[in-house]
Design a protein around this motif. Sequence first.
Motif, short mmCIF file in Angstrom:
data_model
loop_
_atom_site.label_atom_id
_atom_site.label_comp_id
_atom_site.label_asym_id
_atom_site.label_seq_id
_atom_site.Cartn_x
_atom_site.Cartn_y
_atom_site.Cartn_z
N UNK B 91 12.07 -9.89 -15.13
CA UNK B 91 12.28 -8.81 -16.11
C UNK B 91 11.28 -7.66 -15.96
N UNK B 92 10.83 -7.43 -14.74
CA UNK B 92 9.91 -6.32 -14.50
C UNK B 92 10.67 -5.00 -14.54
N UNK B 93 10.05 -3.96 -15.11
CA UNK B 93 10.64 -2.63 -14.99
C UNK B 93 10.08 -1.98 -13.72
N UNK B 94 10.33 -0.67 -13.56
CA UNK B 94 9.93 -0.10 -12.26
C UNK B 94 8.42 -0.05 -12.08
N UNK B 95 7.66 0.08 -13.18
CA UNK B 95 6.20 0.09 -13.04
C UNK B 95 5.73 -1.23 -12.45
N UNK B 96 6.13 -2.32 -13.11
CA UNK B 96 5.67 -3.64 -12.69
C UNK B 96 6.23 -4.02 -11.31
N UNK B 97 7.48 -3.63 -11.03
CA UNK B 97 8.08 -3.94 -9.73
C UNK B 97 7.32 -3.20 -8.62
N UNK B 98 7.06 -1.91 -8.85
CA UNK B 98 6.35 -1.12 -7.85
C UNK B 98 4.95 -1.68 -7.62
N UNK B 99 4.30 -2.07 -8.71
CA UNK B 99 2.94 -2.63 -8.60
C UNK B 99 2.96 -3.90 -7.76
N UNK B 100 3.91 -4.77 -8.02
CA UNK B 100 3.98 -6.05 -7.31
C UNK B 100 4.27 -5.84 -5.82
N UNK B 101 5.23 -4.96 -5.53
CA UNK B 101 5.58 -4.72 -4.12
C UNK B 101 4.41 -4.02 -3.40
N UNK B 102 3.74 -3.10 -4.09
CA UNK B 102 2.59 -2.42 -3.48
C UNK B 102 1.49 -3.43 -3.17
N UNK B 103 1.28 -4.38 -4.08
CA UNK B 103 0.25 -5.40 -3.86
C UNK B 103 0.60 -6.23 -2.63
N UNK B 104 1.88 -6.54 -2.46
CA UNK B 104 2.31 -7.34 -1.31
C UNK B 104 2.10 -6.56 -0.01
N UNK B 105 2.40 -5.27 -0.03
CA UNK B 105 2.25 -4.46 1.19
C UNK B 105 0.77 -4.32 1.53
N UNK B 106 -0.08 -4.19 0.51
CA UNK B 106 -1.52 -4.13 0.76
C UNK B 106 -2.00 -5.40 1.43
N UNK B 107 -1.46 -6.52 0.96
CA UNK B 107 -1.87 -7.80 1.52
C UNK B 107 -1.45 -7.93 2.98
N UNK B 108 -0.33 -7.32 3.32
CA UNK B 108 0.13 -7.37 4.72
C UNK B 108 -0.85 -6.65 5.65
N UNK B 109 -1.58 -5.69 5.08
CA UNK B 109 -2.55 -4.96 5.90
C UNK B 109 -1.99 -3.64 6.36
N UNK B 110 -2.39 -3.21 7.56
CA UNK B 110 -2.02 -1.90 8.08
C UNK B 110 -0.50 -1.75 8.19
#
Lengths: 348, 263
Positions: B91-110
């Motif tokens: 039930x994430x809205x776009x703020x929470x969805x964007x935050x979660x996906x951004x965190x995952x991409x950061x974890x992936x690295x470069x």
Amino acid sequence: MELINCVPPENPNDYHDVFVYLEIRNEHITKGSLEMLGKGRELAEKLGDKVVGVAVGKGLKKIADEAASYGCQIFLGADVTDYSGFSSVAYTEFISSFVFEHKPSIFLISGSREGRDLVSRIAIRCKTGVAADCIELDADVQNRLLIAWRPSFGDKTIDQILCKKHRPQMITSRPGSYKLPQQVEKPDCDVRIKKVKMAKLAQDHKTLEFKKKDRLDLTSSKIIVSGGLGLGKPAGFKIVQELAEALGGEVGASRPVVDLGWIPYEHQVGQTGQTVRPHLYIAAGISGKIQHIVGMKASETIISINTDPEAPIVKYSDYFINADLYKAIPKLTEEIKKVTAQVAAPSS
Amino acid sequence: MKIVVMIKQVPDAEEIFIDPVKFTLNRSQARGIINPSDENALEAALRIKEAVGGEITIISMGPPQAENAIIECMGRGADRGILITDRVFAAADTYATSLTLAAAIKKLGEFDLIFAGESTTDSGTGHVGPGVAEFLGIDQVTYTINTKIEGEMLIGERELEDGIEVVSARPPLLVTVMINANIPRHSSLRKKVDAIRKGIEKWDHDTLSLPPDWVGLKGSPTLVGALKIPEERKRASKIIKLEEIPDLVNELVKNGVISTGGD
Ligand SMILES: Cc1cc2nc3c(=O)[nH]c(=O)nc-3n(C[C@H](O)[C@H](O)[C@H](O)COP(=O)(O)OP(=O)(O)OC[C@H]3O[C@@H](n4cnc5c(N)ncnc54)[C@H](O)[C@@H]3O)c2cc1C
Ligand SMILES: Nc1ncnc2c1ncn2[C@@H]1O[C@H](COP(=O)(O)O)[C@@H](O)[C@H]1O
């Protein structure tokens, strides 16, 4: 920007006024933004607030006058002295700085391409939420809350979206959702334009070229004649075109005929095409799968032409011509030409 | 090029219905498909990979069955797939969805490019792509119908209301892709089988070091207050035979549906 959660302000009631983003195309405010300005003024009046237009561009004096003439009460402009074309990063920075300075309670942005490009960056920068594609807006004056309604899942439900704690309460609506406001007799607007530079922000982001071409906008068409797979061959669009011309309308299409390359994508109606609401929609050789229906079911009058009396389109039709479209369409065109010719050449 | 493609599994619209008793949308029984414009985003990414070389990682946030969508993408030529799945993400809205996906991409690295679809068909905001770009502090090129790499720059053609804007921008970048940008390729069965053997990585809020109240419903500034079901307009479905077309046209004129130019 850090990865941080959405902490609300301590006192949402410190926030006042209704922001409206004024998108500029061809040196004018877009119709979509003017609609939002009208809606913004309505909400502001209800809440005892002011409507504030915000714009980014070159010069902006003329834009401020245009906004004022449509009832804008405060105009905040970022006059970009080294303008190099649209940049999400630079625009987000300028617009967000107006939000931080002014603390608006509500922020309306027209859901055009540019509006949708910017809105979620601005919202995240300002740590707030957005309700997208709203079709109805109202204010709960007592709680100073914006009540926004948006359709979801192909119009199967309409959801009320609230942003109780965070400010501003941001929303977008598709262009065409509201009436254009009347021009005011005595414009009275406090115009504040500041000079800004974009070079550092828009580093290495350049508009190389703009190929002007008006996209076929079926959303404002009054009459649409659409063809589907039932046409059987690309040349079938010829009779569809002729009928559309006789009616003074535009040509639409279902997705498979677009995928097959029979007609360009800009003609596609439906979930992954355009959502239309003409006075008259004629669907020829279209079965009426839900993905097509959601894009045209709001049409005033619907006529379908299909050989299959069991096709789902039938129940969405006011009139169902149960016949081969290669017979029905030319007949319709002929009859329509007759009635319009009668007017052109009145019998004495 | 290190490329990330964000894809979402969405319910097939045809199979969504409203539960007449509980008055809620029944999505669970709907068949999942890859969100249409995400298929175009993947195709755009694959073409860049083919042109200049690189590696494509698919990330998707969703329930466990969204794994199927990722496997399909691997079948089309993606190199790695990550499913971000956790009850607390619901039930994430776009703020929470964007935050979660951004965190995952950061974890992936470069990374150099992140591709997203123009919008999704189930909630359809088109906000998540730009939202991720904002969290990562990178530039974006939205609504593309064509993308290519020239030297160090990405050249994108953006489809706007009044024309095509050609822009040049420097990676790292987020790019969103239109549904008419390309025709997505089919997957290869062999590659899909390989993907199933290899398995799809699964990350939860712990993997991403995101506190549970930052994500999902709790991390969302907007909430759904109430739900209305719009009344479906009943239509007459009056059957017209070929020979009755003249009468139909007269009726349309009489009712003002067709204007004869006289008024
Ligand atoms: C995610 C997704 C998104 C989609 N988005 C869209 C969208 O935006 N728009 C869209 O349209 N579809 C969309 N679709 C596709 C949709 O599901 C249907 O496949 C499509 O609408 C069917 O097109 P059609 O009616 O032209 O073809 P068909 O379903 O094949 O229907 C053809 C009809 O023509 C009739 N016919 C045949 N010959 C004749 C004749 N000689 N005279 C009269 N009638 C004749 C047949 O009886 C039949 O009813 C989408 C699908 C998916 C999965
Ligand atoms: N849950 C998700 N997982 C992965 N990507 C997503 C998700 N939600 C949205 N996206 C991406 O963001 C785009 C826009 O989504 P939306 O803002 O929901 O319309 C989609 O086309 C996807 O590329």
